[in-house]
Structure formats: structure tokens, C-alpha cells
Design a protein around this motif. Structure first.
Motif, PDB file in Angstrom:
ATOM      1  N   ASN A 127      79.226  10.394 105.010  1.00  0.00           N
ATOM      2  CA  ASN A 127      79.019  10.343 103.558  1.00  0.00           C
ATOM      3  C   ASN A 127      79.556   9.071 102.918  1.00  0.00           C
ATOM      4  O   ASN A 127      79.484   8.937 101.685  1.00  0.00           O
ATOM      5  CB  ASN A 127      79.666  11.560 102.898  1.00  0.00           C
ATOM      6  CG  ASN A 127      78.816  12.809 103.020  1.00  0.00           C
ATOM      7  OD1 ASN A 127      77.873  12.996 102.255  1.00  0.00           O
ATOM      8  ND2 ASN A 127      79.138  13.651 103.986  1.00  0.00           N
TER       9      ASN A 127
ATOM     10  N   HIS B 121      82.702  18.733 100.701  1.00  0.00           N
ATOM     11  CA  HIS B 121      81.666  18.030  99.956  1.00  0.00           C
ATOM     12  C   HIS B 121      81.947  18.047  98.454  1.00  0.00           C
ATOM     13  O   HIS B 121      81.545  17.123  97.735  1.00  0.00           O
ATOM     14  CB  HIS B 121      80.296  18.623 100.278  1.00  0.00           C
ATOM     15  CG  HIS B 121      79.820  18.294 101.658  1.00  0.00           C
ATOM     16  ND1 HIS B 121      80.214  19.010 102.763  1.00  0.00           N
ATOM     17  CD2 HIS B 121      78.997  17.314 102.112  1.00  0.00           C
ATOM     18  CE1 HIS B 121      79.647  18.489 103.847  1.00  0.00           C
ATOM     19  NE2 HIS B 121      78.914  17.457 103.479  1.00  0.00           N
TER      20      HIS B 121
ATOM     21  N   LEU C 202      82.198  14.102 109.127  1.00  0.00           N
ATOM     22  CA  LEU C 202      81.389  14.339 107.934  1.00  0.00           C
ATOM     23  C   LEU C 202      81.718  13.340 106.819  1.00  0.00           C
ATOM     24  O   LEU C 202      80.830  12.899 106.086  1.00  0.00           O
ATOM     25  CB  LEU C 202      81.602  15.773 107.441  1.00  0.00           C
ATOM     26  CG  LEU C 202      81.048  16.865 108.370  1.00  0.00           C
ATOM     27  CD1 LEU C 202      81.498  18.239 107.907  1.00  0.00           C
ATOM     28  CD2 LEU C 202      79.530  16.793 108.432  1.00  0.00           C
TER      29      LEU C 202
ATOM     30  N   LEU D  42      84.023  15.127  97.791  1.00  0.00           N
ATOM     31  CA  LEU D  42      83.281  13.866  97.886  1.00  0.00           C
ATOM     32  C   LEU D  42      82.457  13.579  96.636  1.00  0.00           C
ATOM     33  O   LEU D  42      82.228  12.415  96.291  1.00  0.00           O
ATOM     34  CB  LEU D  42      82.351  13.900  99.110  1.00  0.00           C
ATOM     35  CG  LEU D  42      83.027  13.830 100.476  1.00  0.00           C
ATOM     36  CD1 LEU D  42      82.023  14.146 101.585  1.00  0.00           C
ATOM     37  CD2 LEU D  42      83.650  12.457 100.696  1.00  0.00           C
TER      38      LEU D  42
ATOM     39  N   VAL E  43      75.112  13.533  99.375  1.00  0.00           N
ATOM     40  CA  VAL E  43      76.162  14.515  99.662  1.00  0.00           C
ATOM     41  C   VAL E  43      75.566  15.918  99.791  1.00  0.00           C
ATOM     42  O   VAL E  43      75.946  16.695 100.679  1.00  0.00           O
ATOM     43  CB  VAL E  43      77.247  14.481  98.570  1.00  0.00           C
ATOM     44  CG1 VAL E  43      78.267  15.606  98.776  1.00  0.00           C
ATOM     45  CG2 VAL E  43      77.958  13.129  98.566  1.00  0.00           C
TER      46      VAL E  43
ATOM     47  N   SER F  52      73.881  16.231 103.092  1.00  0.00           N
ATOM     48  CA  SER F  52      74.885  16.369 104.149  1.00  0.00           C
ATOM     49  C   SER F  52      75.389  17.806 104.232  1.00  0.00           C
ATOM     50  O   SER F  52      75.503  18.382 105.324  1.00  0.00           O
ATOM     51  CB  SER F  52      76.053  15.413 103.878  1.00  0.00           C
ATOM     52  OG  SER F  52      77.135  15.677 104.744  1.00  0.00           O
ATOM     53  N   TRP F  53      75.698  18.395 103.067  1.00  0.00           N
ATOM     54  CA  TRP F  53      76.177  19.780 103.063  1.00  0.00           C
ATOM     55  C   TRP F  53      75.111  20.726 103.607  1.00  0.00           C
ATOM     56  O   TRP F  53      75.405  21.623 104.409  1.00  0.00           O
ATOM     57  CB  TRP F  53      76.551  20.211 101.645  1.00  0.00           C
ATOM     58  CG  TRP F  53      77.005  21.642 101.606  1.00  0.00           C
ATOM     59  CD1 TRP F  53      78.250  22.111 101.847  1.00  0.00           C
ATOM     60  CD2 TRP F  53      76.179  22.795 101.371  1.00  0.00           C
ATOM     61  NE1 TRP F  53      78.271  23.480 101.768  1.00  0.00           N
ATOM     62  CE2 TRP F  53      77.010  23.930 101.475  1.00  0.00           C
ATOM     63  CE3 TRP F  53      74.831  22.965 101.081  1.00  0.00           C
ATOM     64  CZ2 TRP F  53      76.533  25.219 101.295  1.00  0.00           C
ATOM     65  CZ3 TRP F  53      74.351  24.257 100.900  1.00  0.00           C
ATOM     66  CH2 TRP F  53      75.188  25.368 100.998  1.00  0.00           C
TER      67      TRP F  53
END
Length: 221
Positions: A107, A59, A103, A62, A75, A78-79
Motif C-alpha cells: 500500500n 487498512h 500489506l 492506512l 487501499v 488491497s483490503w
């Protein structure tokens, strides 16, 4: 037996859900459920330090691809969700390449790539690739299984609602991706047990919708 003593992720989750169901999901039961789930997630993250570090690194890579605060919040969300579900890796102590691809796909909306005409095609390619990788390397796990479902739901719902002008296609997208996630969640809460993900995947309406939405997005000016 205490929930924290259960080593199997599905059994632990089912025990938590059953406790909430038996208490009719009263406010106190909901609070207890959230407290126990958070405690178990923290313990599982501590038991998977390598996977947690890999999540941070992935992440972190990203973040430079994001442009707005909303992208960075995506992001971060998501993490957070991935870190809270590391117990689904069970006995595996690291993320598989297939997990990383999943993943990244989830994202794409937070990156400049997500807005490109080719994002739908890339999402389909990554979906096929992570499935083949997982089967070839025998790295399937509940983590990858559920991450795949939610990554698809997040990306394709976002792409359709953000870039698809047809109301009919947008309604079909919600029915194909968002509705099943909500239905599975409602079923888990009402039954006190995690349902199995629908299979085979190619028979799901969402598989056909992916091709339609990706092609329309690719050809649209």
C-alpha cells in the motif's frame, strides 16, 4: 466431494480451477467458478474473524495517509483482495507481523511515503524484515507467500511506471514483476492447478531489479 467441504486452501483452489478447465472456461463455467470462489471466500472470512478485524484495522490506519480518491481506492482494493483470500491462512486465525509488513509495503503507492525518494529503500527493507520475521517466528503461510509476491509486483511496477524515465528500465520492470504474475495466472487457468512460486527468491531477476530501481529513484533529483 463438494469444494466447500475441502479444508485445505490449495486443494480447494485446485478443485475450482480444475472444474473451470474441464468446462473449457465457457461463460457458464466462469460464472460458476466466480460464484463458488466468492462463496468459499466468504465462508473462510467468517472462520477467521480475528484476521478479518486485523485487516480492517490495518487498512483503516492506512486511509488517513492517503490524499486522493485513487489512493483510497488502492487501499480498498488491497483490503478486498486480502479479505477474499483469508482461507490461505489455513489453520492460523490471525495475521502475523510479517503479513502486516507485506500489506503495508503493497500500500505504499497509496501514501505520501510512496512518492518520496526513499520509498524503494523502505520497500526493500520491509521485504527483508518480513522474510526474517516469518522465518524466525515460523509464521509462514500461503497467505503471506502470495501476498509477498503481489505486494512486490504492485509496488515495484507502480514505482517504475510512475517515476522511472528510462523506457528500458520500465520494460525490464514489467518483465520482472508484472509478466510473472500474468504467466502464473495463465498457467493456473490452463492447467487447472496453482503452480508453485519460483524459488529461491534471490535468484529471481526481480531481486536485482529492486536494487537498481530503488537506487535510481533515491539518486534522482
Amino acid at each position: 466431494m463438494r469444494v466447500s467441504d475441502l479444508t485445505d486452501s490449495r486443494a480447494a483452489t485446485n478443485a475450482l480451477l480444475a472444474t473451470g478447465r474441464d468446462s473449457h472456461w465457457k461463460p457458464r463455467a466462469v460464472a460458476r467458478f466466480l460464484c463458488q470462489a466468492t462463496h468459499r471466500s466468504a465462508r473462510q472470512a467468517a472462520r477467521h474473524p480475528r484476521a478479518l478485524a486485523e485487516l480492517i484495522a490495518l487498512h483503516g490506519l492506512l486511509l488517513p495517509l492517503t490524499q486522493t480518491r485513487a489512493d483510497r481506492r488502492w487501499v480498498a482494493a488491497s483490503w478486498t483482495l486480502a479479505a477474499l483470500h483469508l482461507g490461505l491462512l489455513e489453520r492460523r486465525d490471525h495475521l502475523a507481523p510479517a503479513d502486516a509488513l507485506t500489506l503495508i509495503r503493497g500500500n505504499l503507492p497509496a501514501t505520501a511515503i510512496g512518492a518520496s525518494r526513499f520509498s524503494g529503500v523502505l520497500a526493500i527493507a520491509s521485504d527483508v524484515a518480513d522474510g526474517r520475521l516469518a522465518r524466525r517466528q515460523a509464521t509462514t503461510s500461503p497467505f503471506g507467500d502470495y501476498a509477498d509476491t503481489f505486494a512486490d509486483a504492485a509496488f515495484w511496477t507502480w514505482l517504475t511506471l510512475r517515476h522511472e524515465p528510462s523506457r528500458t528500465v520500465r520494460a525490464a520492470a514489467i518483465a520482472a514483476w508484472a509478466a510473472p504474475v500474468l504467466a502464473v495466472t495463465a498457467l493456473a487457468v490452463s492447467r487447472g492447478q496453482m503452480p508453485e512460486r519460483p524459488r529461491p527468491e534471490l535468484l529471481r531477476p526481480a531481486a536485482a531489479m529492486q536494487g537498481i530501481v530503488a537506487l535510481r529513484h533515491l539518486l534522482r533529483r
